[in-house]
Design an enzyme around this catalytic site. Structure first.
Site, PDB file in Angstrom:
ATOM      1  N   GLU A   1       0.825  -1.225   0.000  1.00 46.17           N
ATOM      2  CA  GLU A   1       0.000   0.000   0.000  1.00 46.17           C
ATOM      3  C   GLU A   1       0.853   1.266   0.000  1.00 46.17           C
ATOM      4  OE1 GLU A   1      -3.344  -0.031   2.740  1.00 46.17           O
ATOM      5  OE2 GLU A   1      -3.369   2.160   2.782  1.00 46.17           O
TER       6      GLU A   1
ATOM      7  N   LYS B   1      -7.461  -1.023  11.426  1.00 40.98           N
ATOM      8  CA  LYS B   1      -6.818  -1.352  10.136  1.00 40.98           C
ATOM      9  C   LYS B   1      -5.612  -0.437   9.942  1.00 40.98           C
ATOM     10  CE  LYS B   1      -6.079  -1.307   5.530  1.00 40.98           C
ATOM     11  NZ  LYS B   1      -5.257  -0.388   4.757  1.00 40.98           N
TER      12      LYS B   1
ATOM     13  N   ASP C   1       3.987 -14.771  11.824  1.00 40.38           N
ATOM     14  CA  ASP C   1       2.632 -15.183  11.454  1.00 40.38           C
ATOM     15  C   ASP C   1       1.672 -14.002  11.665  1.00 40.38           C
ATOM     16  OD1 ASP C   1       0.097 -16.257  11.322  1.00 40.38           O
ATOM     17  OD2 ASP C   1       0.582 -18.064  12.454  1.00 40.38           O
TER      18      ASP C   1
ATOM     19  N   HIS D   1      -2.416  10.458   0.782  1.00 42.17           N
ATOM     20  CA  HIS D   1      -2.538   9.122   0.206  1.00 42.17           C
ATOM     21  C   HIS D   1      -2.526   9.181  -1.321  1.00 42.17           C
ATOM     22  CE1 HIS D   1      -3.463   5.087   1.518  1.00 42.17           C
ATOM     23  NE2 HIS D   1      -4.225   4.938   0.455  1.00 42.17           N
TER      24      HIS D   1
HETATM   25  C1  MEV Z   1      -5.998   3.391   5.274  1.00 42.56           C
HETATM   26  O1  MEV Z   1      -5.159   2.339   4.819  1.00 42.56           O
HETATM   27  C2  MEV Z   1      -5.934   3.507   6.786  1.00 42.56           C
HETATM   28  C3  MEV Z   1      -6.868   4.547   7.406  1.00 42.56           C
HETATM   29  O2  MEV Z   1      -8.201   4.309   6.968  1.00 42.56           O
HETATM   30  C4  MEV Z   1      -6.769   4.417   8.903  1.00 42.56           C
HETATM   31  C5  MEV Z   1      -7.776   5.236   9.688  1.00 42.56           C
HETATM   32  O3  MEV Z   1      -8.838   5.563   9.149  1.00 42.56           O
HETATM   33  O4  MEV Z   1      -7.469   5.530  10.858  1.00 42.56           O
HETATM   34  C6  MEV Z   1      -6.515   5.929   6.955  1.00 42.56           C
END
Ligand code: MEV
Length: 433
Positions: free
Chosen positions: A89, A266, A282, A379
């Protein structure tokens, strides 16, 4: 890695992202993080020898290559670290490095491990008499621990670990029967411990059945290791109070709401998984453990928490991160071995601390972006390159397409693959005329 080389890391950090590929490898070589052979190994694309893959898995047809990068600027408990991250990513490594720089210049990171045992489970689906079952096991508890250590976990005992306790749990079934579960607690030292724990559980099945007269249904380790937690604290001493407040609000959102907690976590795992992969650990086990721990009070919540404290902002991460530095892929895969060397950690606890710290810092970076410029800016700017490639731009066409897409992004605050295709088609039309 020697202390002198560790001290040189701060020099390596400054300007690292501006270097080209060859300069990056040379910089790592110059500070002694990699040698000439390792530099050549990386340059030639890493592991090629298929016989190792054949040892790891079945029906092998090749290797799957992920980009391997390094995040800079991490200082954890006064020690500098260069963090190897294997991930596809865009912007994760850049965001980790940028946020770690912010913390480095304005605060500190502290990490610790609370507890040392992992958990194995032995299930008795239907016990006839739970009280008698419990009594029989408690009578034999010390003996069961002793034989497990003597016959199976003796290697761990020699290294200061091994089985330490055996606990009995009763689970309520809705058909009137009682389910009994025995938890085996074991200190795995620097191993992740899955194999040895499963062997201990298997070994204890028979004596447990003999002593209780009850029947074992199954046994396996648990990935919800709430007996060994990685705890990290990030303190920012100097921060714009308005930003600190926004980050606290964003944190509260993830503490209270499962929909937001999933995305928040995430983002934490964006920092955690790439190190697990790079070091041959793992990642499914760690993911399962973190998500289960995030749900421990019955609602899925964030594993991080940010609070304003006067002029400071304090962030905390708490969850199980069970990793190993001995055994398994970590010591067999040359890329994992190299990642461990670059990281320079010697124990599984130190590895877990670094992983937790990167997860918390990654979360801070995401919350800062989300509560200020939004995620698109950081991003998508980097994603533009991927879109240009995805549209089929050649190396020669790339600079023009990237520039046009940046302008579209600045103007419309949105960008997609179809924009990249349009820009490329337009460019080709112009150059053909
Ligand atoms: C994207 O890979 C991760 C985010 O969605 C984490 C978050 O929202 O805190 C930007």
């Amino acid at each position: 890695m020697s202390q002198t080389n560790k001290n040189k890391l701060s020099d390596l950090f400054s300007g690292f992202s501006k270097l080209n590929y060859n300069e990056r490898l040379k910089a790592l070589n110059d500070v002694g993080l990699i040698n000439d052979g390792e530099q050549n190994y990386l340059k030639s694309g890493g592991l090629q020898d298929i016989s190792l893959a054949e040892k790891f898995v079945e029906n092998v047809i090749g290797y799957f290559q992920l980009p391997l990068g390094v995040a800079t600027n991490f200082n954890i408990d006064g020690q500098d670290y260069l963090i190897p991250m294997a991930v596809e990513e865009t912007s994760i490594i850049a965001a980790a490095s940028k946020t770690a720089k912010w913390v480095r210049e304005n605060g500190s990171i502290h990490a610790e491990i609370k507890g040392k045992e992992i958990i194995g489970q032995i299930q008795f689906a239907k016990v006839k008499n739970f009280e008698a079952f419990e009594k029989a096991i408690l009578q034999q508890k010390n003996y069961l621990i002793e034989i497990a250590n003597r016959e199976v976990a003796f290697g761990l005992v020699n290294r200061g670990g091994g089985v330490t306790d055996l606990q009995i749990r009763k689970l309520v079934r809705d058909d009137g029967y009682s389910m009994a579960v025995i938890h085996i607690l074991m200190d795995p030292c620097d191993a992740m411990g899955a194999n040895i724990m499963n062997q201990v559980c298997e070994y204890l099945k028979e004596p447990l059945q003999t002593f209780t007269g009850e029947k074992v249904t199954m046994c396996i380790l648990s990935n919800l290791v709430d007996t060994k937690l990685t705890c990290v604290e990030v303190v920012l001493n100097k921060i714009d109070p308005e930003l600190a407040e926004k980050i606290e609000e964003a944190s509260l959102f993830a503490e209270l709401d499962s929909y937001r907690a999933a995305t928040n976590n995430k983002g934490v795992l964006n920092g955690i998984d790439p190190i697990l992969i790079a070091t041959g650990n793992d990642w499914r086990a760690v993911e399962a453990g973190i998500h289960a721990y995030a749900s421990r009070d019955g609602q899925y919540r964030s594993v991080t928490r940010w609070r304003k404290d006067g002029p400071r902002l304090i962030g905390r991460f708490e969850a199980p991160i069970i990793v190993g530095t001995v055994g398994g892929v970590t010591t067999l895969h040359p890329s994992a071995k190299l990642a461990m060397k670059i990281l320079g950690v010697n124990s599984s606890n130190d590895l877990a601390k670094v992983i937790g710290a990167v997860g918390l810092v990654q979360n801070l970076g995401a919350l800062r972006a989300l509560t200020t410029v939004g995620i698109i800016e950081g991003h998508m700017k980097l994603h533009i390159k991927n879109l240009s490639l995805g549209a089929g731009a050649t190396e020669k066409e790339m600079p023009f397409v990237v520039k046009q897409l940046e302008e579209i992004l600045a103007l419309r605050k949105r960008i997609s693959l179809s924009n990249a295709i349009d820009v490329l088609n337009e460019l080709r039309k112009q150059t053909n005329h």
